[in-house]
Design a protein around this motif. Structure first.
Motif, PDB file in Angstrom:
ATOM      1  N   PRO A  46       0.827  -1.212   0.000  1.00  0.00           N
ATOM      2  CA  PRO A  46       0.000   0.000   0.000  1.00  0.00           C
ATOM      3  C   PRO A  46       0.860   1.261   0.000  1.00  0.00           C
ATOM      4  CG  PRO A  46      -0.697  -1.536   1.712  1.00  0.00           C
ATOM      5  CD  PRO A  46       0.580  -2.057   1.145  1.00  0.00           C
ATOM      6  N   LEU A  47       0.320   2.304  -0.605  1.00  0.00           N
ATOM      7  CA  LEU A  47       1.033   3.575  -0.728  1.00  0.00           C
ATOM      8  C   LEU A  47       1.435   4.120   0.634  1.00  0.00           C
ATOM      9  CD1 LEU A  47       1.937   5.968  -2.520  1.00  0.00           C
ATOM     10  CD2 LEU A  47      -0.335   6.939  -2.159  1.00  0.00           C
ATOM     11  N   TYR A  48       0.560   3.990   1.618  1.00  0.00           N
ATOM     12  CA  TYR A  48       0.866   4.581   2.922  1.00  0.00           C
ATOM     13  C   TYR A  48       2.077   3.919   3.582  1.00  0.00           C
ATOM     14  CZ  TYR A  48      -1.634   0.647   5.031  1.00  0.00           C
ATOM     15  OH  TYR A  48      -2.049  -0.596   5.404  1.00  0.00           O
ATOM     16  N   ILE A  53       7.421   4.668   5.781  1.00  0.00           N
ATOM     17  CA  ILE A  53       8.858   4.362   5.809  1.00  0.00           C
ATOM     18  C   ILE A  53       9.668   5.642   5.595  1.00  0.00           C
ATOM     19  CG2 ILE A  53      10.712   3.174   4.564  1.00  0.00           C
ATOM     20  CD1 ILE A  53       8.632   0.877   4.121  1.00  0.00           C
ATOM     21  N   HIS A  54       9.251   6.471   4.642  1.00  0.00           N
ATOM     22  CA  HIS A  54       9.930   7.753   4.429  1.00  0.00           C
ATOM     23  C   HIS A  54       9.883   8.600   5.699  1.00  0.00           C
ATOM     24  CE1 HIS A  54      11.148   8.430   0.206  1.00  0.00           C
ATOM     25  NE2 HIS A  54      10.331   7.420  -0.033  1.00  0.00           N
ATOM     26  N   MET A  55       8.702   8.684   6.305  1.00  0.00           N
ATOM     27  CA  MET A  55       8.546   9.509   7.493  1.00  0.00           C
ATOM     28  C   MET A  55       9.424   9.002   8.640  1.00  0.00           C
ATOM     29  SD  MET A  55       5.097  10.719   9.539  1.00  0.00           S
ATOM     30  CE  MET A  55       4.130  10.446   8.114  1.00  0.00           C
ATOM     31  N   LEU A  56       9.458   7.712   8.853  1.00  0.00           N
ATOM     32  CA  LEU A  56      10.248   7.146   9.952  1.00  0.00           C
ATOM     33  C   LEU A  56      11.745   7.302   9.720  1.00  0.00           C
ATOM     34  CD1 LEU A  56       8.201   3.930  10.767  1.00  0.00           C
ATOM     35  CD2 LEU A  56       8.338   6.037  12.112  1.00  0.00           C
ATOM     36  N   ILE A  87      16.206  16.941  -2.639  1.00  0.00           N
ATOM     37  CA  ILE A  87      17.329  16.653  -3.544  1.00  0.00           C
ATOM     38  C   ILE A  87      17.348  15.180  -3.930  1.00  0.00           C
ATOM     39  CG2 ILE A  87      19.866  16.520  -3.653  1.00  0.00           C
ATOM     40  CD1 ILE A  87      19.843  19.141  -1.958  1.00  0.00           C
ATOM     41  N   ILE A  88      17.103  14.302  -2.958  1.00  0.00           N
ATOM     42  CA  ILE A  88      17.061  12.862  -3.241  1.00  0.00           C
ATOM     43  C   ILE A  88      15.964  12.547  -4.260  1.00  0.00           C
ATOM     44  CG2 ILE A  88      16.407  10.626  -2.218  1.00  0.00           C
ATOM     45  CD1 ILE A  88      19.287  11.343  -1.625  1.00  0.00           C
ATOM     46  N   GLU A  89      14.803  13.184  -4.124  1.00  0.00           N
ATOM     47  CA  GLU A  89      13.710  12.937  -5.073  1.00  0.00           C
ATOM     48  C   GLU A  89      14.106  13.352  -6.492  1.00  0.00           C
ATOM     49  OE1 GLU A  89      10.758  11.286  -4.767  1.00  0.00           O
ATOM     50  OE2 GLU A  89      11.595  10.785  -2.810  1.00  0.00           O
ATOM     51  N   PHE A  90      14.762  14.492  -6.630  1.00  0.00           N
ATOM     52  CA  PHE A  90      15.221  14.910  -7.962  1.00  0.00           C
ATOM     53  C   PHE A  90      16.270  13.946  -8.510  1.00  0.00           C
ATOM     54  CE2 PHE A  90      13.280  18.989  -6.865  1.00  0.00           C
ATOM     55  CZ  PHE A  90      12.642  19.279  -8.063  1.00  0.00           C
ATOM     56  N   THR A 100      11.182   6.775  -8.855  1.00  0.00           N
ATOM     57  CA  THR A 100      10.329   7.826  -9.382  1.00  0.00           C
ATOM     58  C   THR A 100      10.290   9.025  -8.438  1.00  0.00           C
ATOM     59  OG1 THR A 100       8.390   6.837  -8.335  1.00  0.00           O
ATOM     60  CG2 THR A 100       8.833   6.219 -10.625  1.00  0.00           C
ATOM     61  N   PHE A 101      10.034  10.173  -9.016  1.00  0.00           N
ATOM     62  CA  PHE A 101       9.888  11.430  -8.301  1.00  0.00           C
ATOM     63  C   PHE A 101       8.466  11.503  -7.762  1.00  0.00           C
ATOM     64  CE2 PHE A 101       8.528  15.806  -8.235  1.00  0.00           C
ATOM     65  CZ  PHE A 101       9.605  16.492  -7.695  1.00  0.00           C
ATOM     66  N   GLU A 102       8.330  11.750  -6.465  1.00  0.00           N
ATOM     67  CA  GLU A 102       6.993  11.878  -5.881  1.00  0.00           C
ATOM     68  C   GLU A 102       6.971  13.021  -4.874  1.00  0.00           C
ATOM     69  OE1 GLU A 102       5.105   8.320  -4.424  1.00  0.00           O
ATOM     70  OE2 GLU A 102       6.310   7.085  -5.775  1.00  0.00           O
ATOM     71  N   TYR A 103       6.013  13.931  -5.067  1.00  0.00           N
ATOM     72  CA  TYR A 103       5.851  15.026  -4.113  1.00  0.00           C
ATOM     73  C   TYR A 103       5.451  14.496  -2.736  1.00  0.00           C
ATOM     74  CZ  TYR A 103       6.191  18.438  -7.863  1.00  0.00           C
ATOM     75  OH  TYR A 103       6.640  19.201  -8.905  1.00  0.00           O
ATOM     76  N   SER A 104       4.674  13.424  -2.738  1.00  0.00           N
ATOM     77  CA  SER A 104       4.220  12.870  -1.456  1.00  0.00           C
ATOM     78  C   SER A 104       5.392  12.328  -0.626  1.00  0.00           C
ATOM     79  CB  SER A 104       3.162  11.783  -1.677  1.00  0.00           C
ATOM     80  OG  SER A 104       3.641  10.799  -2.564  1.00  0.00           O
ATOM     81  N   ASP A 105       6.454  11.862  -1.289  1.00  0.00           N
ATOM     82  CA  ASP A 105       7.656  11.447  -0.556  1.00  0.00           C
ATOM     83  C   ASP A 105       8.303  12.647   0.130  1.00  0.00           C
ATOM     84  OD1 ASP A 105       7.368   8.806  -1.252  1.00  0.00           O
ATOM     85  OD2 ASP A 105       8.921   8.824  -2.797  1.00  0.00           O
ATOM     86  N   MET A 106       8.331  13.774  -0.575  1.00  0.00           N
ATOM     87  CA  MET A 106       8.910  14.993   0.011  1.00  0.00           C
ATOM     88  C   MET A 106       8.107  15.450   1.225  1.00  0.00           C
ATOM     89  SD  MET A 106      10.106  17.389  -3.115  1.00  0.00           S
ATOM     90  CE  MET A 106       9.462  16.776  -4.639  1.00  0.00           C
ATOM     91  N   ILE A 107       6.793  15.347   1.139  1.00  0.00           N
ATOM     92  CA  ILE A 107       5.945  15.733   2.267  1.00  0.00           C
ATOM     93  C   ILE A 107       6.181  14.796   3.442  1.00  0.00           C
ATOM     94  CG2 ILE A 107       3.539  15.905   3.049  1.00  0.00           C
ATOM     95  CD1 ILE A 107       2.892  16.808   0.125  1.00  0.00           C
ATOM     96  N   ALA A 108       6.262  13.497   3.167  1.00  0.00           N
ATOM     97  CA  ALA A 108       6.526  12.525   4.231  1.00  0.00           C
ATOM     98  C   ALA A 108       7.898  12.764   4.858  1.00  0.00           C
ATOM     99  CB  ALA A 108       6.434  11.099   3.674  1.00  0.00           C
ATOM    100  N   ASP A 109       8.897  13.106   4.038  1.00  0.00           N
ATOM    101  CA  ASP A 109      10.234  13.401   4.556  1.00  0.00           C
ATOM    102  C   ASP A 109      10.194  14.616   5.484  1.00  0.00           C
ATOM    103  OD1 ASP A 109      11.023  11.353   2.881  1.00  0.00           O
ATOM    104  OD2 ASP A 109      11.904  12.676   1.368  1.00  0.00           O
ATOM    105  N   CYS A 110       9.495  15.657   5.054  1.00  0.00           N
ATOM    106  CA  CYS A 110       9.377  16.882   5.853  1.00  0.00           C
ATOM    107  C   CYS A 110       8.654  16.597   7.171  1.00  0.00           C
ATOM    108  CB  CYS A 110       8.648  17.956   5.060  1.00  0.00           C
ATOM    109  SG  CYS A 110       8.457  19.506   5.948  1.00  0.00           S
ATOM    110  N   LEU A 111       7.563  15.853   7.101  1.00  0.00           N
ATOM    111  CA  LEU A 111       6.827  15.505   8.332  1.00  0.00           C
ATOM    112  C   LEU A 111       7.701  14.691   9.275  1.00  0.00           C
ATOM    113  CD1 LEU A 111       3.281  14.640   6.947  1.00  0.00           C
ATOM    114  CD2 LEU A 111       3.931  16.614   8.342  1.00  0.00           C
ATOM    115  N   GLY A 112       8.489  13.779   8.735  1.00  0.00           N
ATOM    116  CA  GLY A 112       9.405  12.999   9.561  1.00  0.00           C
ATOM    117  C   GLY A 112      10.417  13.887  10.260  1.00  0.00           C
ATOM    118  N   CYS A 113      10.949  14.875   9.532  1.00  0.00           N
ATOM    119  CA  CYS A 113      11.909  15.819  10.140  1.00  0.00           C
ATOM    120  C   CYS A 113      11.249  16.633  11.248  1.00  0.00           C
ATOM    121  CB  CYS A 113      12.482  16.750   9.076  1.00  0.00           C
ATOM    122  SG  CYS A 113      13.633  15.952   7.951  1.00  0.00           S
TER     123      CYS A 113
END
Length: 124
Positions: A46-48, A53-56, A87-90, A100-113
């Motif tokens: 599942p996507l979540y 995993i990105h957030m953690l 930068i990793i997403e780019f 693949t590039f995903e904006y949702s990964d960037m959001i999850a990364d930011c929320l994790g930080c």
């Protein structure tokens, strides 16, 4: 108990810097390497789970950074961690390794930080 943990972390923050560097290198390798394994399994993941995993992982990065550099501004740690995720997403998009590039990964990364910085603030 929490005071003992805090004292231990403060005393050993230079050793934790080494752990942070190792964590950063492993994280970069994992995020940039070509996906391997059973690709059929990935279709059913599942996507979540990917976002969790990105957030953690970025929570761990932010938390380790604050412990390793206790005098640094938490906002700076959040911004640097988020920029690293962007930068990793780019890189994933332009290196053509099957990622693949995903904006949702960037959001999850930011929320994790942000969550990691919040936890660090509670400890310190």
């Amino acid at each position: 108990m929490l005071k003992n943990i805090k004292n231990w972390l403060v005393e050993h923050h230079k050793k934790i810097r080494f752990i942070l560097i190792i964590y950063f290198c492993i994280l970069t390798w994992l995020l940039l390497r070509a996906p391997k394994g059973n690709k059929e399994f990935l279709k059913f993941m599942p996507l979540y789970n990917d976002k969790l995993i990105h957030m953690l992982t970025f929570l761990g990065l932010s938390l380790l950074a604050k412990i390793a550099y206790p005098k640094k501004n938490q906002f700076l740690i959040i911004v640097l961690g988020t920029l690293y995720g962007i930068i990793i997403e780019f890189f994933q998009e332009y290196m053509k390794l099957g990622r693949t590039f995903e904006y949702s990964d960037m959001i999850a990364d930011c929320l994790g930080c942000i969550i990691g910085a919040f936890i660090a603030k509670k400890i310190f």
